[in-house]
Design a protein around this motif. Structure first.
Motif, PDB file in Angstrom:
ATOM      1  N   ILE A  92       0.840  -1.203   0.000  1.00 35.73           N
ATOM      2  CA  ILE A  92       0.000   0.000   0.000  1.00 35.73           C
ATOM      3  C   ILE A  92       0.873   1.251   0.000  1.00 35.73           C
ATOM      4  O   ILE A  92       0.605   2.210  -0.739  1.00 35.73           O
ATOM      5  N   ALA A  93       1.938   1.256   0.814  1.00 35.25           N
ATOM      6  CA  ALA A  93       2.851   2.402   0.842  1.00 35.25           C
ATOM      7  C   ALA A  93       3.470   2.626  -0.534  1.00 35.25           C
ATOM      8  O   ALA A  93       3.538   3.769  -1.018  1.00 35.25           O
ATOM      9  N   LEU A  94       3.904   1.555  -1.184  1.00 32.39           N
ATOM     10  CA  LEU A  94       4.481   1.664  -2.527  1.00 32.39           C
ATOM     11  C   LEU A  94       3.440   2.146  -3.539  1.00 32.39           C
ATOM     12  O   LEU A  94       3.734   2.993  -4.394  1.00 32.39           O
ATOM     13  N   LEU A  95       2.233   1.614  -3.439  1.00 34.22           N
ATOM     14  CA  LEU A  95       1.184   1.989  -4.383  1.00 34.22           C
ATOM     15  C   LEU A  95       0.804   3.461  -4.243  1.00 34.22           C
ATOM     16  O   LEU A  95       0.671   4.173  -5.249  1.00 34.22           O
ATOM     17  N   VAL A  96       0.646   3.928  -3.014  1.00 34.94           N
ATOM     18  CA  VAL A  96       0.317   5.348  -2.808  1.00 34.94           C
ATOM     19  C   VAL A  96       1.473   6.221  -3.289  1.00 34.94           C
ATOM     20  O   VAL A  96       1.263   7.241  -3.946  1.00 34.94           O
ATOM     21  N   ALA A 147      10.141   7.070   5.042  1.00 40.85           N
ATOM     22  CA  ALA A 147       9.841   6.482   6.355  1.00 40.85           C
ATOM     23  C   ALA A 147       8.856   5.324   6.230  1.00 40.85           C
ATOM     24  O   ALA A 147       9.038   4.277   6.868  1.00 40.85           O
ATOM     25  N   LEU A 148       7.817   5.479   5.426  1.00 41.73           N
ATOM     26  CA  LEU A 148       6.827   4.404   5.258  1.00 41.73           C
ATOM     27  C   LEU A 148       7.444   3.155   4.634  1.00 41.73           C
ATOM     28  O   LEU A 148       7.167   2.037   5.065  1.00 41.73           O
ATOM     29  N   HIS A 149       8.281   3.343   3.630  1.00 39.41           N
ATOM     30  CA  HIS A 149       8.941   2.192   3.002  1.00 39.41           C
ATOM     31  C   HIS A 149       9.866   1.508   3.998  1.00 39.41           C
ATOM     32  O   HIS A 149       9.903   0.281   4.086  1.00 39.41           O
ATOM     33  N   GLY A 150      10.629   2.311   4.742  1.00 43.97           N
ATOM     34  CA  GLY A 150      11.537   1.739   5.732  1.00 43.97           C
ATOM     35  C   GLY A 150      10.787   0.960   6.797  1.00 43.97           C
ATOM     36  O   GLY A 150      11.182  -0.155   7.165  1.00 43.97           O
ATOM     37  N   TYR A 151       9.693   1.526   7.282  1.00 42.55           N
ATOM     38  CA  TYR A 151       8.889   0.844   8.296  1.00 42.55           C
ATOM     39  C   TYR A 151       8.284  -0.441   7.724  1.00 42.55           C
ATOM     40  O   TYR A 151       8.305  -1.488   8.380  1.00 42.55           O
ATOM     41  N   GLY A 152       7.761  -0.364   6.519  1.00 46.14           N
ATOM     42  CA  GLY A 152       7.182  -1.557   5.889  1.00 46.14           C
ATOM     43  C   GLY A 152       8.201  -2.646   5.675  1.00 46.14           C
ATOM     44  O   GLY A 152       7.926  -3.829   5.905  1.00 46.14           O
TER      45      GLY A 152
END
Length: 144
Positions: A13-17, A127-132
């Motif tokens: 989802i993070a990648l898609l957004v 940050a979202l990618h790193g967390y994911g």
């Protein structure tokens, strides 16, 4: 749903957004390359034609980045190396933006806000990618 699927889903989802926002911003930059070049101060520093070309190329790169990230997010198996590349490219955008703001170019206030806003968006996705990716590693190393 298993924890592994949930972590995979978060990263997807993070990648898609990220891909959608990047594609829209890239297309917008392509369409408004001239005014953006003037607003961020490149046209005054480099001349209009080189500045337009630089901003147009940046917009095209962001559009292609968005397309690639979207392809990664929708692929059957999520490649962690490709997700890491998206993280690193977002981080590079943030560092490049900081470098541009600290450069000797005279940047009008409106241009500073454009650069800062895009850097902030890239930082959030970094940050979202790193967390994911961290979550995916945490849960994949556990025995379920």
């Amino acid at each position: 749903m298993s924890p592994g699927k949930q972590t995979d889903r978060f990263l997807r989802i993070a990648l898609l957004v990220n891909s959608r926002i990047s594609a829209v911003l890239g297309a917008a930059v392509l369409l408004a390359a001239g005014p953006i070049a003037e607003q961020v101060g490149l046209a005054a520093a480099l001349g209009f034609t080189p500045a337009f070309g630089f901003v147009f190329a940046a917009g095209l790169a962001v559009l292609l980045f968005g397309t690639g990230v979207g392809w990664t997010a929708k692929s059957r198996s999520l490649d962690q190396r490709t997700a890491a590349a998206a993280l690193l490219l977002n981080a590079a955008w943030v560092l490049g933006s900081i470098g541009f703001l600290l450069s000797p170019f005279v940047i009008p206030d409106g241009g500073k806000w454009i650069v800062l806003t895009l850097a902030y968006v890239a930082a959030v996705f970094t940050a979202l990618h790193g967390y994911g990716m961290w979550r995916a590693r945490m849960f994949s190393s556990r025995s379920v």
